[in-house]
Design an enzyme around this catalytic site. Structure first.
Site, PDB file in Angstrom:
ATOM      1  N   ILE A 244       0.797  -1.347   0.059  1.00 32.61           N
ATOM      2  CA  ILE A 244      -0.159   0.044  -0.037  1.00 32.61           C
ATOM      3  C   ILE A 244       0.811   1.189   0.044  1.00 32.61           C
ATOM      4  O   ILE A 244       0.495   2.079  -0.810  1.00 32.61           O
ATOM      5  CB  ILE A 244      -0.744   0.013   1.194  1.00 32.61           C
ATOM      6  CG1 ILE A 244      -2.088  -1.249   1.053  1.00 32.61           C
ATOM      7  CG2 ILE A 244      -1.646   1.365   1.296  1.00 32.61           C
ATOM      8  CD1 ILE A 244      -3.071  -1.292   2.369  1.00 32.61           C
TER       9      ILE A 244
ATOM     10  N   ASP B 226      13.875   3.476  10.452  1.00 30.90           N
ATOM     11  CA  ASP B 226      13.091   2.471  11.212  1.00 30.90           C
ATOM     12  C   ASP B 226      12.167   3.194  12.149  1.00 30.90           C
ATOM     13  O   ASP B 226      12.654   3.989  12.964  1.00 30.90           O
ATOM     14  CB  ASP B 226      14.247   1.442  11.912  1.00 30.90           C
ATOM     15  CG  ASP B 226      13.455   0.513  12.500  1.00 30.90           C
ATOM     16  OD1 ASP B 226      12.245   0.480  12.911  1.00 30.90           O
ATOM     17  OD2 ASP B 226      14.122  -0.677  12.813  1.00 30.90           O
TER      18      ASP B 226
ATOM     19  N   ASN C 279       2.141   5.169   7.172  1.00 31.65           N
ATOM     20  CA  ASN C 279       1.822   3.870   6.454  1.00 31.65           C
ATOM     21  C   ASN C 279       2.529   2.795   7.331  1.00 31.65           C
ATOM     22  O   ASN C 279       1.816   1.805   7.073  1.00 31.65           O
ATOM     23  CB  ASN C 279       2.014   4.005   4.894  1.00 31.65           C
ATOM     24  CG  ASN C 279       1.760   2.465   4.488  1.00 31.65           C
ATOM     25  OD1 ASN C 279       0.772   2.100   4.259  1.00 31.65           O
ATOM     26  ND2 ASN C 279       2.907   1.803   4.138  1.00 31.65           N
TER      27      ASN C 279
ATOM     28  N   SER D 160      -7.196   0.564  11.001  1.00 35.49           N
ATOM     29  CA  SER D 160      -7.379  -0.453  10.030  1.00 35.49           C
ATOM     30  C   SER D 160      -8.881  -0.845  10.581  1.00 35.49           C
ATOM     31  O   SER D 160      -9.447  -0.383  11.716  1.00 35.49           O
ATOM     32  CB  SER D 160      -6.631  -1.987  10.633  1.00 35.49           C
ATOM     33  OG  SER D 160      -7.204  -3.043  10.240  1.00 35.49           O
TER      34      SER D 160
ATOM     35  N   TYR E  90      -2.629  -6.607  17.673  1.00 38.63           N
ATOM     36  CA  TYR E  90      -2.743  -5.543  16.336  1.00 38.63           C
ATOM     37  C   TYR E  90      -3.829  -4.728  16.543  1.00 38.63           C
ATOM     38  O   TYR E  90      -3.946  -3.671  16.213  1.00 38.63           O
ATOM     39  CB  TYR E  90      -2.724  -6.570  15.263  1.00 38.63           C
ATOM     40  CG  TYR E  90      -2.786  -5.730  14.031  1.00 38.63           C
ATOM     41  CD1 TYR E  90      -1.750  -5.207  13.409  1.00 38.63           C
ATOM     42  CD2 TYR E  90      -4.094  -5.526  13.211  1.00 38.63           C
ATOM     43  CE1 TYR E  90      -1.917  -4.549  12.186  1.00 38.63           C
ATOM     44  CE2 TYR E  90      -4.341  -4.796  12.113  1.00 38.63           C
ATOM     45  CZ  TYR E  90      -3.090  -4.074  11.681  1.00 38.63           C
ATOM     46  OH  TYR E  90      -2.991  -3.446   9.986  1.00 38.63           O
TER      47      TYR E  90
ATOM     48  N   LYS F 225      -4.184  -0.413  16.509  1.00 38.78           N
ATOM     49  CA  LYS F 225      -4.911   0.321  15.411  1.00 38.78           C
ATOM     50  C   LYS F 225      -5.795   1.189  15.772  1.00 38.78           C
ATOM     51  O   LYS F 225      -6.288   2.335  15.287  1.00 38.78           O
ATOM     52  CB  LYS F 225      -5.227  -0.683  14.317  1.00 38.78           C
ATOM     53  CG  LYS F 225      -4.161  -1.121  13.600  1.00 38.78           C
ATOM     54  CD  LYS F 225      -3.041  -0.217  12.799  1.00 38.78           C
ATOM     55  CE  LYS F 225      -2.195  -0.929  11.852  1.00 38.78           C
ATOM     56  NZ  LYS F 225      -1.570   0.054  11.300  1.00 38.78           N
TER      57      LYS F 225
ATOM     58  N   THR G 110      -2.356  -7.387  -0.956  1.00 38.06           N
ATOM     59  CA  THR G 110      -0.904  -7.195  -0.715  1.00 38.06           C
ATOM     60  C   THR G 110      -0.277  -8.603  -0.241  1.00 38.06           C
ATOM     61  O   THR G 110      -1.116  -9.526  -0.023  1.00 38.06           O
ATOM     62  CB  THR G 110      -0.650  -6.034   0.367  1.00 38.06           C
ATOM     63  OG1 THR G 110      -1.114  -6.551   1.516  1.00 38.06           O
ATOM     64  CG2 THR G 110      -1.213  -5.001  -0.103  1.00 38.06           C
TER      65      THR G 110
ATOM     66  N   TYR H  35      -7.327 -14.510   9.469  1.00 39.08           N
ATOM     67  CA  TYR H  35      -8.354 -13.616   9.471  1.00 39.08           C
ATOM     68  C   TYR H  35      -9.783 -14.258   9.665  1.00 39.08           C
ATOM     69  O   TYR H  35     -10.708 -13.852   9.966  1.00 39.08           O
ATOM     70  CB  TYR H  35      -8.663 -12.550   8.576  1.00 39.08           C
ATOM     71  CG  TYR H  35      -7.732 -11.481   8.706  1.00 39.08           C
ATOM     72  CD1 TYR H  35      -7.945 -10.143   9.566  1.00 39.08           C
ATOM     73  CD2 TYR H  35      -6.334 -11.345   8.350  1.00 39.08           C
ATOM     74  CE1 TYR H  35      -7.371  -9.499   9.880  1.00 39.08           C
ATOM     75  CE2 TYR H  35      -5.350 -10.194   8.578  1.00 39.08           C
ATOM     76  CZ  TYR H  35      -5.775  -9.182   9.320  1.00 39.08           C
ATOM     77  OH  TYR H  35      -5.410  -8.096   9.514  1.00 39.08           O
TER      78      TYR H  35
END
Length: 255
Positions: free
Chosen positions: A18, A64, A91, A141, A154, A158, A189, A199
């Site tokens: 992305i 980084d 991003n 997300s 995660y 987000k 991706t 998922y």
């Protein structure tokens, strides 16, 4: 006149996926783009070359996103290179799946260091260089809104990004700077391909991917990275001048 003519943009994590498409899209709209990478200089240079082949301007700078000193140097080097900064697109991010009993302090530190602290501190570093009309877009997300097995760490990282955007908006708005986030859904991706099965609800492991997409996404397909990039290009343009503090879902209508 291209919408971003005369602008300078940093796009973190833009050597692939992305991020690459965002860098390409902003360059197509006339921005000079800093292609940031962490460990893939060859891929970053490929993106720079592709932009230049399309008569755009870009440069690659390593940093980084879990190292604050490198983040600060990224912004400093970008301004030294182009003399200004108008757009930041944060991003860079990392994925994580793990059962509750398996999550370690090291996992927490690794995920939040990049997904939360990295986005906060690159915003902090960039903001002093932005003038009225500046644009910041962070990356959240749909995982912040939709549950998945073993995705707690995660998803929490987000969700924090959306909270940051909401609360930074008044502060930055005093200077005429907007800050928003995008919340991509499933996107075609390499990262998505690596984690697609994770998922999926365990009871649906035997259902075909095509059937799953039709049952979970109104548009019945994954996004293409270019479609996420188009949403970002809108948010950093003058067309989005009255949008701030928002998280824009770019998810094909998940339900």
């Amino acid at each position: 006149m291209k919408k971003l003519e005369g602008k300078v943009a940093i796009v973190t994590g833009s050597s692939r996926g992305i991020g690459k498409e965002i860098a390409m899209k902003l360059a197509q709209e006339g921005a000079k783009v800093v292609v940031n990478y962490s460990r893939s200089p060859e891929k970053a240079e490929e993106v720079v070359n592709q932009i230049k082949q399309q008569d755009g301007e870009a440069t690659a700078i390593q940093a980084d996103m879990n190292q604050v000193d490198q983040i600060q140097q990224l912004v400093t080097s970008s301004v030294e290179k182009y003399g200004q900064l108008d757009i930041l697109v944060s991003n860079a991010g990392i994925e994580h799946f793990g059962k509750l009993e398996e999550i370690t302090p090291q996992d927490f530190e690794r995920v939040f260091s990049v997904n939360v602290a990295g986005q906060l501190f690159v915003t902090q570093a960039a903001a002093p260089h932005l003038s009225s009309g500046g644009r910041i877009v962070l990356t959240s997300s749909v995982s912040a809104r939709f549950a998945a097995f073993y995705h707690t760490l995660y998803a929490a990282s987000k969700a924090a990004v959306s909270a940051m955007v909401l609360n930074l908006a008044p502060e930055l708005g005093e200077r005429g700077i907007t800050i928003n986030a995008i919340a991509p859904g499933g996107t075609a991706t390499d990262m998505a391909q690596e984690n697609a099965e994770r998922y999926t609800h365990p009871a649906l492991q035997n259902v075909s991917p095509d059937a799953l997409l039709k049952s979970q996404i109104i548009l019945q397909r994954l996004a293409q990275p270019e479609e996420i990039a188009a949403a970002v290009a809108f948010l950093v343009s003058d067309d989005a001048s009255y949008i701030t503090g928002s998280t824009l879902a770019v998810d094909g209508g998940m339900f």
